[in-house]
Design a protein around this motif. Sequence first.
Motif, PDB file in Angstrom:
ATOM      1  N   ARG A  78      -4.218   2.340  16.333  1.00  0.00           N
ATOM      2  CA  ARG A  78      -5.013   1.932  15.152  1.00  0.00           C
ATOM      3  C   ARG A  78      -4.125   1.943  13.906  1.00  0.00           C
ATOM      4  NH1 ARG A  78      -8.806   5.274  17.628  1.00  0.00           N
ATOM      5  NH2 ARG A  78      -8.672   6.920  16.043  1.00  0.00           N
ATOM      6  N   TYR A  79      -3.262   2.929  13.816  1.00  0.00           N
ATOM      7  CA  TYR A  79      -2.369   3.019  12.664  1.00  0.00           C
ATOM      8  C   TYR A  79      -1.380   1.833  12.651  1.00  0.00           C
ATOM      9  CZ  TYR A  79       1.166   4.795   9.479  1.00  0.00           C
ATOM     10  OH  TYR A  79       2.056   4.923   8.446  1.00  0.00           O
ATOM     11  N   MET A  80      -0.840   1.488  13.826  1.00  0.00           N
ATOM     12  CA  MET A  80       0.125   0.379  13.886  1.00  0.00           C
ATOM     13  C   MET A  80      -0.530  -0.951  13.515  1.00  0.00           C
ATOM     14  SD  MET A  80       2.480   1.628  17.083  1.00  0.00           S
ATOM     15  CE  MET A  80       3.477   0.181  17.252  1.00  0.00           C
ATOM     16  N   ASP A  81      -1.796  -1.121  13.917  1.00  0.00           N
ATOM     17  CA  ASP A  81      -2.529  -2.339  13.519  1.00  0.00           C
ATOM     18  C   ASP A  81      -2.597  -2.415  11.991  1.00  0.00           C
ATOM     19  OD1 ASP A  81      -2.958  -3.052  16.079  1.00  0.00           O
ATOM     20  OD2 ASP A  81      -5.066  -2.398  16.164  1.00  0.00           O
ATOM     21  N   HIS A  82      -2.920  -1.263  11.398  1.00  0.00           N
ATOM     22  CA  HIS A  82      -3.062  -1.238   9.936  1.00  0.00           C
ATOM     23  C   HIS A  82      -1.706  -1.470   9.266  1.00  0.00           C
ATOM     24  CE1 HIS A  82      -5.237  -0.562   6.308  1.00  0.00           C
ATOM     25  NE2 HIS A  82      -4.504   0.473   5.947  1.00  0.00           N
ATOM     26  N   LEU A  83      -0.656  -0.885   9.853  1.00  0.00           N
ATOM     27  CA  LEU A  83       0.691  -1.059   9.297  1.00  0.00           C
ATOM     28  C   LEU A  83       1.101  -2.535   9.337  1.00  0.00           C
ATOM     29  CD1 LEU A  83       2.585   1.070   8.154  1.00  0.00           C
ATOM     30  CD2 LEU A  83       3.656   1.271  10.397  1.00  0.00           C
ATOM     31  N   HIS A  84       0.701  -3.239  10.418  1.00  0.00           N
ATOM     32  CA  HIS A  84       1.000  -4.673  10.510  1.00  0.00           C
ATOM     33  C   HIS A  84       0.295  -5.436   9.396  1.00  0.00           C
ATOM     34  CE1 HIS A  84       2.454  -4.107  14.798  1.00  0.00           C
ATOM     35  NE2 HIS A  84       3.425  -4.758  14.175  1.00  0.00           N
ATOM     36  N   THR A  85      -0.930  -5.018   9.087  1.00  0.00           N
ATOM     37  CA  THR A  85      -1.674  -5.678   8.008  1.00  0.00           C
ATOM     38  C   THR A  85      -0.949  -5.469   6.673  1.00  0.00           C
ATOM     39  OG1 THR A  85      -3.675  -5.098   9.189  1.00  0.00           O
ATOM     40  CG2 THR A  85      -3.967  -5.820   6.915  1.00  0.00           C
ATOM     41  N   VAL A  86      -0.494  -4.220   6.454  1.00  0.00           N
ATOM     42  CA  VAL A  86       0.201  -3.924   5.196  1.00  0.00           C
ATOM     43  C   VAL A  86       1.524  -4.694   5.156  1.00  0.00           C
ATOM     44  CG1 VAL A  86       1.274  -2.077   3.836  1.00  0.00           C
ATOM     45  CG2 VAL A  86      -0.875  -1.647   5.022  1.00  0.00           C
ATOM     46  N   ARG A  87       2.197  -4.771   6.294  1.00  0.00           N
ATOM     47  CA  ARG A  87       3.474  -5.508   6.346  1.00  0.00           C
ATOM     48  C   ARG A  87       3.254  -6.988   6.003  1.00  0.00           C
ATOM     49  NH1 ARG A  87       6.942  -8.714   8.552  1.00  0.00           N
ATOM     50  NH2 ARG A  87       9.119  -8.075   8.805  1.00  0.00           N
ATOM     51  N   ALA A  88       2.165  -7.543   6.565  1.00  0.00           N
ATOM     52  CA  ALA A  88       1.872  -8.958   6.322  1.00  0.00           C
ATOM     53  C   ALA A  88       1.613  -9.197   4.829  1.00  0.00           C
ATOM     54  CB  ALA A  88       0.666  -9.387   7.161  1.00  0.00           C
ATOM     55  N   ALA A  89       0.897  -8.267   4.203  1.00  0.00           N
ATOM     56  CA  ALA A  89       0.608  -8.405   2.764  1.00  0.00           C
ATOM     57  C   ALA A  89       1.912  -8.383   1.976  1.00  0.00           C
ATOM     58  CB  ALA A  89      -0.324  -7.276   2.318  1.00  0.00           C
ATOM     59  N   GLU A 115      -2.428  -8.175  -4.523  1.00  0.00           N
ATOM     60  CA  GLU A 115      -3.820  -7.697  -4.590  1.00  0.00           C
ATOM     61  C   GLU A 115      -4.172  -6.915  -3.320  1.00  0.00           C
ATOM     62  OE1 GLU A 115      -5.738  -7.387  -7.070  1.00  0.00           O
ATOM     63  OE2 GLU A 115      -7.269  -6.529  -5.748  1.00  0.00           O
ATOM     64  N   ALA A 116      -3.740  -7.435  -2.165  1.00  0.00           N
ATOM     65  CA  ALA A 116      -4.032  -6.733  -0.900  1.00  0.00           C
ATOM     66  C   ALA A 116      -3.345  -5.373  -0.878  1.00  0.00           C
ATOM     67  CB  ALA A 116      -3.569  -7.584   0.288  1.00  0.00           C
ATOM     68  N   LEU A 117      -2.077  -5.341  -1.343  1.00  0.00           N
ATOM     69  CA  LEU A 117      -1.352  -4.057  -1.378  1.00  0.00           C
ATOM     70  C   LEU A 117      -2.060  -3.078  -2.314  1.00  0.00           C
ATOM     71  CD1 LEU A 117       2.393  -5.202  -1.550  1.00  0.00           C
ATOM     72  CD2 LEU A 117       1.208  -4.186   0.406  1.00  0.00           C
ATOM     73  N   HIS A 118      -2.451  -3.603  -3.462  1.00  0.00           N
ATOM     74  CA  HIS A 118      -3.107  -2.746  -4.450  1.00  0.00           C
ATOM     75  C   HIS A 118      -4.398  -2.161  -3.898  1.00  0.00           C
ATOM     76  CE1 HIS A 118      -4.256  -1.901  -8.791  1.00  0.00           C
ATOM     77  NE2 HIS A 118      -3.109  -1.307  -8.569  1.00  0.00           N
ATOM     78  N   THR A 119      -5.136  -2.970  -3.161  1.00  0.00           N
ATOM     79  CA  THR A 119      -6.401  -2.499  -2.568  1.00  0.00           C
ATOM     80  C   THR A 119      -6.141  -1.346  -1.612  1.00  0.00           C
ATOM     81  OG1 THR A 119      -7.334  -4.704  -2.761  1.00  0.00           O
ATOM     82  CG2 THR A 119      -8.405  -3.220  -1.190  1.00  0.00           C
ATOM     83  N   ARG A 139      -5.027   1.763  -3.633  1.00  0.00           N
ATOM     84  CA  ARG A 139      -6.146   2.352  -4.398  1.00  0.00           C
ATOM     85  C   ARG A 139      -7.061   3.148  -3.477  1.00  0.00           C
ATOM     86  NH1 ARG A 139      -7.230  -2.476  -7.231  1.00  0.00           N
ATOM     87  NH2 ARG A 139      -8.845  -2.855  -5.684  1.00  0.00           N
ATOM     88  N   ARG A 140      -7.367   2.517  -2.320  1.00  0.00           N
ATOM     89  CA  ARG A 140      -8.265   3.184  -1.362  1.00  0.00           C
ATOM     90  C   ARG A 140      -7.617   4.491  -0.866  1.00  0.00           C
ATOM     91  NH1 ARG A 140      -9.689  -1.616   2.023  1.00  0.00           N
ATOM     92  NH2 ARG A 140      -7.825  -0.985   3.145  1.00  0.00           N
ATOM     93  N   ALA A 141      -6.312   4.411  -0.581  1.00  0.00           N
ATOM     94  CA  ALA A 141      -5.604   5.598  -0.060  1.00  0.00           C
ATOM     95  C   ALA A 141      -5.569   6.702  -1.121  1.00  0.00           C
ATOM     96  CB  ALA A 141      -4.190   5.220   0.370  1.00  0.00           C
TER      97      ALA A 141
END
Length: 301
Positions: free
Chosen positions: A258-269, A276-280, A283-285
């Motif tokens: 699950r973490y690697m999936d999320h890391l891929h999303t952050v990498r893509a951003a 904006e995606a990175l900032h979101t 901010r959430r974290a």
Amino acid sequence: MTVSTPERPFATLGIVGLGLIGASLAAALRKRESRLRILGADQSDATLARALELGYIDEGCTDLLDLCRRSDVVVLAVPVLSLRNVFEQLAPALADGRTVLTDVGSVKGVVRDAAEAVFGQVPAWLVPGHPIAGSEFSGVDAANPDLYHCHQVILTPGSDTDPTATACVRALWEQVEATVQLMTVDRHDEVLAATSHLPHLLAFALVDSLAQESEKYEIFHYAAGGFRDFTRIAASDPTMWHDIFLANDQATLDVLDRYMDHLHTVRAALAAGDGEALHTVFRRAKHARDYFSRILDERTG
Ligand code: NAP
């Protein structure tokens, strides 16, 4: 002070494994002037001698069966993959059910499996436990009498566990100022995979990966507080963590995926320059981390 409960008078405690966790428990009881007599055992004679010298235990035992027969409660504070072997050694002294047995292992499914393999079922007098306290240091000299103060201890008794045995182990941990929570074995292993095992895996992997870079000396030379904070736990004992990951592999793999999936999303951003995606994400974290800090502050007063 006493940790006796009405149903179970409790005068002698045995601790097998006098490293960080076992010796800290002994030191914590000593500091709080417990009248408990503490017997200790360790596979290393030097460790046993040191625990005596530091006054953490009253007596060092080289015979585990003798320690077990003379103790009302025995705490096993050895690496999780050694527990089955220790159960086998202790089994003859446990048959009459007089002694309560508990452990401090960071994974609980493996304790249940070892107990079933050795005793045929999880015995009523076995109360598996896990103090959520520790450090990257190990061994008897790292012991800290306040390690458990305001920390949580999770106990995972089953439906067949004798409630008086659970009460006895609860009283032991409460005496060293820990807060006791009950949980199922499977839930414990899922929760700890996310909150402890995954962060350790990431820290070990990050430091190992940077250490293989050709400019590693420069990288470490200029590393500052953020690197130190994130990687402190990579200095933890490799043998202990080897045991933990092998014992809790499936729950750790699930949360890692699950973490690697999320890391891929952050990498893509990042690759797309999507600020904006990175900032979101950040901010959430930050919101979640601030909330966690407040809970921690409230707990430690
Ligand atoms: P540690 O400092 O390395 O201490 C373990 C001690 O047990 C060592 O003195 C070791 O001797 C001894 N030992 C190993 N196998 C033994 C055996 N078969 N019989 C008798 N003694 C034996 O490790 P620790 O940090 O205290 O960890 C102990 C347990 O606590 C582990 O199950 C771990 O999962 C759990 N735990 C650790 C933490 C943490 O942050 N460290 C937190 C919560 C729970 P040698 O030195 O000769 O190997």
